[in-house]
Structure formats: C-alpha cells, structure tokens
Design a protein around this motif. Structure first.
Motif, short mmCIF file in Angstrom:
data_model
loop_
_atom_site.label_atom_id
_atom_site.label_comp_id
_atom_site.label_asym_id
_atom_site.label_seq_id
_atom_site.Cartn_x
_atom_site.Cartn_y
_atom_site.Cartn_z
N ILE A 12 -39.11 4.82 -30.90
CA ILE A 12 -38.55 3.98 -31.96
C ILE A 12 -39.66 3.36 -32.82
O ILE A 12 -39.40 2.51 -33.67
N MET A 16 -46.22 -0.30 -29.50
CA MET A 16 -46.84 -0.97 -28.35
C MET A 16 -47.97 -0.13 -27.75
O MET A 16 -48.96 -0.66 -27.28
N GLN A 27 -49.67 6.27 -34.57
CA GLN A 27 -48.35 6.43 -35.17
C GLN A 27 -48.51 7.23 -36.44
O GLN A 27 -49.45 7.01 -37.20
N PRO A 54 -41.14 0.37 -25.17
CA PRO A 54 -39.76 -0.14 -25.07
C PRO A 54 -38.71 0.98 -24.97
O PRO A 54 -37.70 0.82 -24.30
N SER A 55 -38.96 2.09 -25.64
CA SER A 55 -37.91 3.10 -25.76
C SER A 55 -37.90 4.08 -24.61
O SER A 55 -36.95 4.84 -24.46
N ARG B 75 -35.06 -6.11 -17.89
CA ARG B 75 -35.65 -4.90 -18.47
C ARG B 75 -34.74 -3.69 -18.29
O ARG B 75 -34.63 -2.84 -19.17
N PHE B 135 -43.16 -1.02 -40.56
CA PHE B 135 -43.68 -1.97 -39.58
C PHE B 135 -44.74 -1.35 -38.67
O PHE B 135 -44.93 -1.80 -37.54
N GLY B 137 -48.66 -0.32 -37.48
CA GLY B 137 -49.93 -1.03 -37.46
C GLY B 137 -50.66 -0.92 -38.80
O GLY B 137 -51.21 -1.90 -39.31
N GLU B 302 -49.48 -13.38 -26.95
CA GLU B 302 -48.59 -12.79 -25.94
C GLU B 302 -48.14 -13.85 -24.94
O GLU B 302 -46.98 -13.90 -24.54
N LEU B 363 -48.64 -8.09 -21.19
CA LEU B 363 -47.82 -7.39 -22.17
C LEU B 363 -46.38 -7.16 -21.72
O LEU B 363 -45.52 -6.85 -22.52
N HIS B 370 -36.64 -5.31 -25.13
CA HIS B 370 -37.11 -4.08 -24.53
C HIS B 370 -36.08 -3.03 -24.91
O HIS B 370 -35.01 -3.38 -25.38
N GLY B 371 -36.40 -1.76 -24.73
CA GLY B 371 -35.41 -0.74 -25.06
C GLY B 371 -35.32 -0.47 -26.56
O GLY B 371 -36.18 -0.91 -27.33
N HIS B 374 -35.80 -3.26 -29.16
CA HIS B 374 -37.05 -4.03 -29.16
C HIS B 374 -37.34 -4.45 -30.60
O HIS B 374 -37.28 -3.65 -31.53
N ARG B 382 -46.49 -10.71 -34.69
CA ARG B 382 -47.79 -10.82 -34.01
C ARG B 382 -48.90 -11.05 -35.03
O ARG B 382 -49.77 -11.90 -34.84
N ARG B 386 -51.29 -14.25 -35.21
CA ARG B 386 -52.72 -14.08 -34.96
C ARG B 386 -53.55 -14.65 -36.09
O ARG B 386 -54.69 -15.06 -35.90
#
Lengths: 63, 427
Positions: A12, A16, A27, A54-55, B75, B135, B137, B302, B363, B370-371, B374, B382, B386
């Motif tokens: 997704i 992370m 990515q 997460p996925s 989780r 979204f 990095g 975190e 982390l 989660h999943g 997320h 973040r 930061r």
C-alpha cells in the motif's frame, strides 16, 4: 538466512520499509515497494522492515 | 492541577441532550476507550489488557462492541481486513438510532464515497493507490523546505508577539493546517471556517445534530472546491486527482477524499505537536535531547507517537465471519473496536511501556494503525514533527508551561489539548 519477498500487488506504499532500511528497499513513482537488489542479505534490519510492513507485502521465505 | 480529562465548560448538565451525543456527562461516563489519566490510558483499560484481553462494552451510541486491548490482538485485527471489515456497518446501524438525522440510502452512499476508511479491499485499494504517490519519501523530501519555512514563519510570529503564547493556537494547529491546505490546494484563507467545522465534527461532547450539520457544511464547502478544481485543475493534490484520475473518480469521491485528508491532516499532527510539547516539558532531560541532538528527533517522534497514542480507537470493525480474539469467540456481524493507547502501552511491545523514553523509538507501535488502512499521511506527519519539535525548542530553549491548568481534550475522536499556554525567556 532466508529469501526476502516483496509482493507489489499487496503493497500500500506506506514506506515503512524504506524508512527502516533504505539500502534494501525503495518506492517507485507510484509509491510501491521495489527491492534495490535481487537477493539482499536477510539481517536484523530487513527483519524489522518485514515486521513493520503494515500491508503484509513483505515476507521472508526461510531456507 | 487537573490531570484528568474534562468536558467543555459550555456543555453543562443543564443542557438537555438532543440526540445520542454525550453532552453534559461527567468524566466517569466517558466512553471507556476515551478514558485517560493525563497522558496515560485509564487504569480500566490496562485492567482489561492484563485480564481477559477483550471485553464487550456498550459504545456511546448504544451499540455493543468488543474492546480489544492487547498489542498483538490489535495488530491482528488491523492486519486482517477480510475478517474485520471497515465497511460502513456502524454508520448504517447508527442511522436507525433515535436522534440521528434521517438519510436515504442514496444520501448515505454519497456521503461514504471517497472515504477510504469506509471501504475494504479491493474498493479501498483502488482509492489508496491513487493517493500513495503523493506521500512517498521522495515527495516528502520535496515538501520539506516549504514545511521548514512555514514552521519558521510561525515561530517568528510567536517571538514577535512575545511570551506567553498559546502553543495550540499559535503553532500546533496553524502549522499542519497550512501544510495540508497547500498540499491539497485548499485556500488557507478559508481556515477559520473549516477548522471550526472539523473541530465540531470531531467533538463528541457536542449534540449529534450540531456535529452532523457541521459535517454537511464541510462537504458542501468541499464540493465547491472540487467544482473549481474540475473546471481548472490546480497544482495541489486535488488538481492532480482531477487531471490524472478525473475520468475514474466521481465528484462525490473527490469530495470524500478531500474531506478526509483535510480533517485528518490538521486534527492529528496538531494534537501531536501540542501534547508532545507538553510531554517533553514534563521531561526536561528528554526535551534537552530533542533540542540539542539532531539525531534524537527520529526515535523521539516514534516514542511520542507510541506514548501519546492520540487516536483513541480508529474505526470500528465488523466481523465478516466468526473469529477468536484473546481466546474469546466473536460471532459474525459483531462490532470490534481497538484501544490504541492500551496496545501501545503493552509490555509485549516493549519493556517498561509506561515510561516515556525518546531514546528508544520502537517502530512496532500502532499509533498510525496497521494493515491496509495504515495512516496514509504518516510520512507527512513524521516529517512535520521531525521539523517542528526541534525548531520550536531551539527557538525557545527554556520553553515551559505558563499555567498549571492542563486543558486536556478527551471527549473527542482525537486526544489533545484545548489550549497550551507556554512561556519563555524572562517573561
């Protein structure tokens, strides 16, 4: 040891893995996971990236 | 000093409830998942985690739900969207409750369109994949200089106005708000209105009809912005969606996406900045570390996310088939909710979970969920934190609370501070 697998269909794009280990993970422009080399060494960092995913797109096939 | 949650002063017992809202209730009557003691989850939540693990509770809206409290169970639920569905069940059930506005199925479907939190895969995946590229990095790295600029501008203004200041109104709220406006392409001049509406929408102490009205107004506002982007797509995320996915996305979906991102983008990071600053001021050695060591902020963010867990619960889930959580059989079609603060203070996650230690930065926390759901904006949140925490503490190295009174805001979807008076220098 083990073999790292990245399932791009499940990813997704949370990023992370890149945050955890940017020497192994990246990515693409769509945000989906890319492995920077085919068979990276499965060390602690890689394992924590797999745990953090997460996925569930990342997995390690134990040999 | 008030360390417990408080209701809004304007929501006294004298005001008659006009719907299934919670106005006028005392702290003891707060829904279980929202109960806190200062920064900490309420002892009752810890007792469930250490005892039976899950407990069937009555939710604020009269529905029964299973409350899941252990880190590994939380989780597991979050990681299994096929069993624990996000599809609109609670809302559909709530629509039948007394005091809820009557809406037709068509109207409910329009309200749900584009809301990523209301769908499971594959419908969710379709929407999420359109947004993921915004979204990454790399995308965040491109935004970073502008975020620094926004942070500095607000610090300049605080410095000019002088000590004391309200950290929430002068820094914690406006910084993420301006960032998300620019990212989406929402005019920042409109902030007073949309900040007021989203605050109302998330404030559970307000009467339900007032909250619903704020939601309707917010959607109408977004619909006008979307119409403008459709006519002339701008450079922001909304313009990108119109340009690249305009054929695929309905207008209702665009409105839903924009709405979710705007609300999520400023109500969450802003409360992290407010509460996080207070937490650091309470731990001066850790504050000094974040202020003085450039490497400290990554793990610190975190740890603050974990320790503060500002989102109490996230979305309700509905079981699509029989399941088992912590040894309890859960039937198909039951509601499941999660205690994020209890899970993030579980000794199974890390040692001494009740202690704030910004040096560790584990982390595995579930502050962003989660999943598949997320938090989409996690990389943005973040990055903002930061930049913002060290910049704030470097600008005002002796930052301290200017009042003993702590105005925690707990009757809300997101935990935070109503205001946070701070002082610096000689003042």
């Amino acid at each position: 040891m083990g073999e790292l697998r990245a399932d791009r269909a499940v990813c997704i794009g949370a990023g992370m893995c890149v945050m955890t280990d940017d020497a192994v993970f990246d990515q693409d422009d769509d945000g989906i996971v890319v492995l920077l080399n085919e068979n990276p060494e499965v060390d602690e960092k890689v394992r924590s990236a797999v745990d953090a995913c997460p996925s569930g797109a990342l997995s390690i096939r134990e040999e | 000093m008030t360390e417990t949650a408080r209701t809004r002063p304007d929501q006294g017992m004298a005001e008659a409830p006009s719907g299934p809202g919670l106005e006028g209730r005392s702290v003891e009557e707060l829904p279980l998942h929202m109960r806190r003691s200062g920064f900490d989850p309420a002892p009752e939540l810890r007792a469930i985690r250490e005892g039976e693990g899950v407990r069937k509770i009555r939710t604020p809206f009269g529905l029964e739900a299973w409350m899941v409290t252990r880190w590994s169970d939380v989780r597991e639920v979050l990681g299994d969207a096929a069993t624990f569905s996000n599809e609109w069940q609670p809302q559909r059930r709530m629509a039948g409750l007394p005091g809820m506005p009557k809406r037709s199925p068509e109207e409910l479907a329009r309200m749900r369109a584009g809301n990523l939190l209301a769908f499971d895969p594959p419908a969710h995946t379709r929407l999420r994949r359109m947004l993921t590229p915004e979204f990454t990095g790399r995308r965040m790295a491109r935004l970073e200089p502008r975020v620094r600029e926004i942070v500095d501008q607000h610090l300049d203004a605080m410095e000019r106005a002088g000590s004391p200041a309200d950290l929430v109104a002068d820094f914690a709220l406006p910084v993420p708000s301006l960032v998300i406006c620019e990212l989406l392409g929402v005019p920042y001049e409109d902030r007073a209105e949309f900040q007021r509406r989203s605050a109302k929408l998330l404030d559970l102490s307000r009467p339900m009809d007032e909250r619903m009205r704020a939601g309707d107004e917010q959607r109408a506002y977004m619909a006008s912005l979307v119409a403008r982007e459709q006519a002339d797509p701008g450079e922001g995320l909304l313009g990108m969606l119109v340009r690249e996915h305009g054929e695929d996305l309905t207008t209702d979906e665009l409105v839903g996406i924009a709405n979710l991102l705007l609300i999520a983008g400023h109500e969450t990071t802003s409360n992290m900045l407010g509460l996080g600053t207070l937490a650091l001021m309470d731990h001066p050695d850790q504050l000094a570390l974040v202020r003085d060591d450039p490497d400290a902020i990554g793990p610190a963010v975190e740890e603050l996310l974990r320790w503060l867990s500002i989102v109490h619960s996230g979305t309700f889930k509905t079981t699509t088939r029989p399941a088992e959580i912590a040894g309890h059989a859960i039937a198909e079609g039951e509601l499941v909710m999660l205690s994020i603060p209890a899970a993030n203070r579980d000794p199974a996650l890390l040692e001494e979970p009740e202690r704030l230690d910004v040096r560790r930065g584990a982390l595995g926390h579930v502050a962003f969920g989660h999943g598949v759901h997320h938090c989409l904006g996690a990389p943005l949140a973040r990055m903002e934190m930061r930049i913002a925490f060290p910049a704030l503490l470097q600008r005002f190295p002796d930052l301290r609370p200017a009042s003993e009174d702590r105005r925690f805001r707990s009757f809300n979807v997101v935990y935070g501070m109503e205001s946070l008076p701070v002082a610096w220098g000689g003042a």
